[in-house]
Scaffold this motif. Structure first.
Motif, PDB file in Angstrom:
ATOM      1  N   ILE A  43     -21.639   2.048 -12.851  1.00  0.00           N
ATOM      2  CA  ILE A  43     -20.265   2.146 -13.330  1.00  0.00           C
ATOM      3  C   ILE A  43     -19.327   2.277 -12.145  1.00  0.00           C
ATOM      4  CG2 ILE A  43     -18.627   3.495 -14.701  1.00  0.00           C
ATOM      5  CD1 ILE A  43     -20.732   2.274 -16.441  1.00  0.00           C
ATOM      6  N   VAL A  44     -18.321   1.426 -12.081  1.00  0.00           N
ATOM      7  CA  VAL A  44     -17.280   1.555 -11.060  1.00  0.00           C
ATOM      8  C   VAL A  44     -16.036   2.140 -11.715  1.00  0.00           C
ATOM      9  CG1 VAL A  44     -15.714   0.298  -9.523  1.00  0.00           C
ATOM     10  CG2 VAL A  44     -18.153  -0.285  -9.577  1.00  0.00           C
ATOM     11  N   THR A  45     -15.530   3.217 -11.136  1.00  0.00           N
ATOM     12  CA  THR A  45     -14.269   3.795 -11.591  1.00  0.00           C
ATOM     13  C   THR A  45     -13.184   3.450 -10.570  1.00  0.00           C
ATOM     14  OG1 THR A  45     -13.051   5.868 -11.947  1.00  0.00           O
ATOM     15  CG2 THR A  45     -15.080   6.028 -10.660  1.00  0.00           C
ATOM     16  N   THR A  46     -12.196   2.710 -11.009  1.00  0.00           N
ATOM     17  CA  THR A  46     -11.151   2.227 -10.113  1.00  0.00           C
ATOM     18  C   THR A  46      -9.829   2.089 -10.853  1.00  0.00           C
ATOM     19  OG1 THR A  46     -10.548   0.471  -8.543  1.00  0.00           O
ATOM     20  CG2 THR A  46     -11.685  -0.208 -10.560  1.00  0.00           C
ATOM     21  N   GLN A  86      -7.304  -3.670 -10.383  1.00  0.00           N
ATOM     22  CA  GLN A  86      -7.892  -4.801 -11.086  1.00  0.00           C
ATOM     23  C   GLN A  86      -8.667  -5.691 -10.130  1.00  0.00           C
ATOM     24  OE1 GLN A  86      -7.798  -5.215 -14.563  1.00  0.00           O
ATOM     25  NE2 GLN A  86      -9.458  -6.614 -13.983  1.00  0.00           N
ATOM     26  N   ALA A 111     -11.951  -4.086  -9.681  1.00  0.00           N
ATOM     27  CA  ALA A 111     -12.698  -4.232 -10.934  1.00  0.00           C
ATOM     28  C   ALA A 111     -13.297  -5.628 -11.050  1.00  0.00           C
ATOM     29  CB  ALA A 111     -11.781  -3.939 -12.120  1.00  0.00           C
ATOM     30  N   ALA A 115     -16.185  -5.940  -8.661  1.00  0.00           N
ATOM     31  CA  ALA A 115     -17.318  -5.132  -9.130  1.00  0.00           C
ATOM     32  C   ALA A 115     -18.090  -5.852 -10.227  1.00  0.00           C
ATOM     33  CB  ALA A 115     -16.808  -3.780  -9.630  1.00  0.00           C
ATOM     34  N   ASP A 119     -20.499  -2.471 -14.074  1.00  0.00           N
ATOM     35  CA  ASP A 119     -19.665  -2.368 -15.270  1.00  0.00           C
ATOM     36  C   ASP A 119     -18.398  -1.591 -14.930  1.00  0.00           C
ATOM     37  OD1 ASP A 119     -21.508  -3.635 -17.036  1.00  0.00           O
ATOM     38  OD2 ASP A 119     -22.677  -1.780 -17.103  1.00  0.00           O
ATOM     39  N   VAL A 120     -17.297  -2.029 -15.514  1.00  0.00           N
ATOM     40  CA  VAL A 120     -16.021  -1.331 -15.362  1.00  0.00           C
ATOM     41  C   VAL A 120     -15.479  -1.103 -16.769  1.00  0.00           C
ATOM     42  CG1 VAL A 120     -13.771  -1.296 -14.216  1.00  0.00           C
ATOM     43  CG2 VAL A 120     -15.671  -2.564 -13.178  1.00  0.00           C
ATOM     44  N   MET A 160     -10.220   1.702 -16.820  1.00  0.00           N
ATOM     45  CA  MET A 160      -9.448   1.744 -15.581  1.00  0.00           C
ATOM     46  C   MET A 160      -9.035   3.190 -15.337  1.00  0.00           C
ATOM     47  SD  MET A 160      -9.499  -1.337 -14.457  1.00  0.00           S
ATOM     48  CE  MET A 160      -8.263  -1.340 -13.147  1.00  0.00           C
ATOM     49  N   ARG A 161      -9.182   3.618 -14.104  1.00  0.00           N
ATOM     50  CA  ARG A 161      -8.887   5.004 -13.769  1.00  0.00           C
ATOM     51  C   ARG A 161      -7.380   5.275 -13.859  1.00  0.00           C
ATOM     52  NH1 ARG A 161     -10.246   7.325  -7.907  1.00  0.00           N
ATOM     53  NH2 ARG A 161     -12.079   5.977  -8.190  1.00  0.00           N
TER      54      ARG A 161
END
Length: 231
Positions: free
Chosen positions: A45-48, A51, A54, A57, A63-64, A67-68
């Motif tokens: 999991i990418v937290t960002t 965009q 994302a 990634a 997986d995204v 959106m943070r």
């Protein structure tokens, strides 16, 4: 185990750092590929808040799912809050994240082998948390204070001094930012990675390169261009 990769868009030291090309690939791709190569990581999991990050990634297999929020993506945002936001989102979706891994994208030399070894050490030790470390390059007893008159005094971290042989100083270790295995309850209730059951996974200085400055990036380019790639 779920791996969380925190990668915000703003970076002052190296602008666009997380997607900057490092020997033919965006920096974050090395961390995603290492996580996917691990036999213990079930989901990456990418937290960002970006965009662009994302999109990169997802292209490399992460997986995204959200959106943070902006308030968790500035220079003063707490890493603890970022990890709690991600884990609580996943818990709400039915995932079990009592223990989870954090992989910083600024550590491109951490591999799937490192991740597997860290997980195996964590399980074998019955630990609550795990932190990857490297041996400190400068003995803590060498640290000095400098006063307004430019006079040096020992900083008080031990009885050694800057003229002692390095071999006579005890070994010290510092976190290298490559691998964290964290406990959700500990993070939630005490807001810390550390407890009396935290174990260290040691990595070499070369594999511990953590990119924070343009110099770090150039160093990573040199080592990456001269290494035999493995995951």
């Amino acid at each position: 185990m779920i791996a969380i990769i925190p990668a915000r868009g703003g970076s002052k030291g190296v602008p666009g750092k997380n997607v900057k090309q490092l020997i033919g690939k965006p920096l974050i791709a090395y961390t995603i590929e290492a996580a996917l190569a691990s036999k213990y990581i079930e989901q990456v999991i990418v937290t960002t808040d970006s965009q662009e990050i994302a999109d990169v990634a997802v292209k490399y297999g992460a997986d995204v799912p959200f959106m943070r929020p902006a308030d968790l993506a500035d220079d003063t945002s707490s890493a603890v809050d970022v990890y709690l936001h991600a884990t609580e989102f996943l818990k709400d979706k039915g995932f079990c994240v009592n223990e989870f891994m954090v992989l910083l994208p600024t550590a491109p030399f951490r591999t799937g082998i490192h991740i597997d070894e860290a997980v195996e050490l964590f399980k074998r030790s019955s630990a609550r948390t795990l932190i990857s470390v490297k041996e400190a390059e400068t003995p803590v007893t060498w640290y000095l204070n400098r006063d307004n008159d430019n006079k040096l005094t020992n900083a008080g971290f031990g009885v050694g001094n800057a003229v002692s042989n390095r071999q006579l100083n005890a070994k010290y270790y510092v976190p290298n930012g490559a691998i964290y295995i964290l406990d959700y309850d500990l993070l939630k209730n005490e807001r810390t990675y550390y407890c009396d059951n935290t174990v260290a996974y040691e990595m070499s200085v070369e594999d511990s390169i953590d990119i924070d400055t343009p110099y770090d990036f150039k160093l990573a380019e040199f080592f990456m261009s001269n290494r035999v790639n493995y995951l």
